[in-house]
Design a protein around this motif. Structure first.
Motif, PDB file in Angstrom:
ATOM      1  N   GLN A  72      -0.997  -0.377 -12.169  1.00 50.17           N
ATOM      2  CA  GLN A  72       0.106  -0.508 -13.127  1.00 50.17           C
ATOM      3  C   GLN A  72       1.425  -0.027 -12.556  1.00 50.17           C
ATOM      4  N   LEU A  73       1.329   0.918 -11.594  1.00 49.56           N
ATOM      5  CA  LEU A  73       2.535   1.502 -11.020  1.00 49.56           C
ATOM      6  C   LEU A  73       2.898   0.874  -9.668  1.00 49.56           C
ATOM      7  N   SER A  74       2.325  -0.284  -9.371  1.00 43.82           N
ATOM      8  CA  SER A  74       2.583  -0.888  -8.066  1.00 43.82           C
ATOM      9  C   SER A  74       3.861  -1.713  -8.056  1.00 43.82           C
ATOM     10  N   HIS A  75       4.513  -1.867  -9.199  1.00 45.53           N
ATOM     11  CA  HIS A  75       5.807  -2.557  -9.292  1.00 45.53           C
ATOM     12  C   HIS A  75       5.773  -4.012  -8.879  1.00 45.53           C
ATOM     13  N   ILE A  76       4.671  -4.680  -9.101  1.00 44.23           N
ATOM     14  CA  ILE A  76       4.733  -6.116  -8.824  1.00 44.23           C
ATOM     15  C   ILE A  76       4.662  -6.909 -10.124  1.00 44.23           C
ATOM     16  N   VAL A  77       5.297  -8.059 -10.085  1.00 42.68           N
ATOM     17  CA  VAL A  77       5.251  -8.985 -11.208  1.00 42.68           C
ATOM     18  C   VAL A  77       4.249 -10.072 -10.832  1.00 42.68           C
ATOM     19  N   PRO A  78       3.073 -10.114 -11.485  1.00 41.20           N
ATOM     20  CA  PRO A  78       2.004 -11.041 -11.078  1.00 41.20           C
ATOM     21  C   PRO A  78       2.459 -12.490 -10.932  1.00 41.20           C
ATOM     22  N   GLU A  79       3.232 -12.999 -11.898  1.00 42.30           N
ATOM     23  CA  GLU A  79       3.650 -14.397 -11.822  1.00 42.30           C
ATOM     24  C   GLU A  79       4.490 -14.645 -10.578  1.00 42.30           C
ATOM     25  N   ALA A  80       5.334 -13.682 -10.242  1.00 44.63           N
ATOM     26  CA  ALA A  80       6.206 -13.846  -9.066  1.00 44.63           C
ATOM     27  C   ALA A  80       5.377 -13.862  -7.787  1.00 44.63           C
ATOM     28  N   LEU A  81       4.328 -13.038  -7.745  1.00 39.75           N
ATOM     29  CA  LEU A  81       3.477 -13.012  -6.557  1.00 39.75           C
ATOM     30  C   LEU A  81       2.682 -14.312  -6.438  1.00 39.75           C
ATOM     31  N   GLU A  82       2.215 -14.801  -7.574  1.00 44.33           N
ATOM     32  CA  GLU A  82       1.483 -16.077  -7.574  1.00 44.33           C
ATOM     33  C   GLU A  82       2.368 -17.195  -7.048  1.00 44.33           C
ATOM     34  N   THR A  83       3.586 -17.245  -7.558  1.00 45.59           N
ATOM     35  CA  THR A  83       4.528 -18.287  -7.142  1.00 45.59           C
ATOM     36  C   THR A  83       4.859 -18.174  -5.657  1.00 45.59           C
ATOM     37  N   ALA A  84       5.128 -16.949  -5.213  1.00 46.71           N
ATOM     38  CA  ALA A  84       5.471 -16.738  -3.804  1.00 46.71           C
ATOM     39  C   ALA A  84       4.310 -17.181  -2.911  1.00 46.71           C
ATOM     40  N   PHE A  85       3.110 -16.840  -3.316  1.00 43.11           N
ATOM     41  CA  PHE A  85       1.914 -17.204  -2.548  1.00 43.11           C
ATOM     42  C   PHE A  85       1.789 -18.725  -2.460  1.00 43.11           C
TER      43      PHE A  85
END
Lengths: 219, 117
Positions: free
Chosen positions: B35-48
């Motif tokens: 929870q404290l890793s500061h990533i936005v899941p959708e943004a990581l999915e899109t970037a990937f």
């Protein structure tokens, strides 16, 4: 044939490993490294100019400057007589360990007591990345408003010291020192708060005293 | 906010693992983030998705599992999960101690496994 392969690797292992390597180098050379962070225009470079001039006979200091563009800040630092290396990120919003590692060879670490890393002006990203520093120091300036520690908690949660700069502007803008200081304290236990004015010199002696403590601790 | 460079790191590690295990097509990658890793899941999915275009990883599914923030009070030793919007303010709900708790989970960002052939 499809395989299920267990990986269990930290995605940020590269930067973490580089940061660890840098920490070891700084430790073995007994160099105090401070990561200076703030919004653009809060006063990092001016504070460094003051610090470098005030302590030039006491400590050997050098600066790594981080900016998106220009070497304006490196030139200002060099004008004080201290060595400065400029890193231009060309769009990157923070400095990371690999950027620091690339310029490290330009410095003779045996002849440096304090290495300041002046990060890119940014109240969000630098907090997430370590550059092998001993301490992160955040500067918040009075015109920015006293609710910034609440709004940008990670920066303040990561900082050992917080400078509340431009106290000379207190008569002209709304800024409650206690509110800013208390929220910073609620995010980081034992944080040192320094109200200063790089312009008038107010409060700078306490900042220099803290620097002295940290240098001794590193030796 | 740095999902692009996180995705780059992710892809580099997957590449190494695929070479190591001599597989040629990636079907799925599972990432665990605290929870404290500061990533936005959708943004990581899109970037990937964007960065794997035209590579042997194109079309692979990316599964993101969030681990809750779990702390152990430095004073009373009880475990708790900080609630609400202010995850950074970790007050122990049992004894009200404010700082210095041991973070048991919540800061992770790692690749758990990949499915490939």
């Amino acid at each position: 044939m499809e395989q299920q392969i267990s990986v269990a690797r930290d995605i940020l292992e590269k930067n973490d490993r580089m940061a660890e390597k840098l920490r070891e180098i700084f430790h073995s050379k007994k160099v105090l490294v401070l990561n200076l962070m703030s919004s653009p225009g809060a006063g990092k470079t001016t504070l460094l100019e003051n610090t470098l001039k005030a302590l030039k006979d006491k400590y050997r200091m050098a600066v790594i400057e981080g900016d998106v563009q220009t070497n304006n800040d490196a030139r200002r630092i060099e004008a004080t007589g201290a060595q400065a290396m400029q890193i231009n990120t060309d769009g990157g919003c923070h400095l990371d360990s690999s950027m620091i590692q690339k310029v490290l060879n330009e410095f003779d670490l045996d002849k440096i007591d304090i290495l300041f890393v002046e990060n890119v002006g940014n109240l969000v990203c630098p907090a997430e990345f370590t550059v092998g520093e001993d301490h992160k120091v955040t500067i918040l300036s009075v015109p920015e408003g006293d609710d910034k520690p609440e709004k940008y908690p990670l920066m303040f949660a990561e900082s050992t010291a917080v400078l509340l700069n431009k106290t000379d502007l207190l008569p002209y803008v709304e800024f409650n020192m206690d509110r800013a200081a208390n929220f910073a304290r609620s995010l980081k236990e034992g944080v040192r708060i320094f109200p200063v004015s790089a312009k008038t010199g107010e409060g700078l002696q306490d900042w220099y005293a803290w620097l002295t403590e940290q240098v001794q601790a590193k030796k | 906010m740095h999902e692009m460079s996180i995705a780059q790191n992710l892809i580099q590690i997957i590449d190494e693992e695929m070479q190591k295990h001599e597989v040629h097509k990636l079907n799925k990658v599972k990432v665990v983030h605290g929870q404290l890793s500061h990533i936005v899941p959708e943004a990581l999915e899109t970037a990937f998705e964007v960065l794997t275009q035209g590579t042997r990883m194109q079309g692979a599914a990316i599964a993101l599992e969030e681990k809750p923030l779990r702390a152990k009070c430095r004073e009373c030793g009880r475990e708790f999960s900080p609630e609400g919007d202010d995850l950074m303010i970790m007050t122990c709900p049992y004894c009200q101690t404010e700082f210095g708790h041991e973070i048991l989970s919540g800061k992770e960002l790692f690749i758990e496994e990949i499915e490939a052939e």
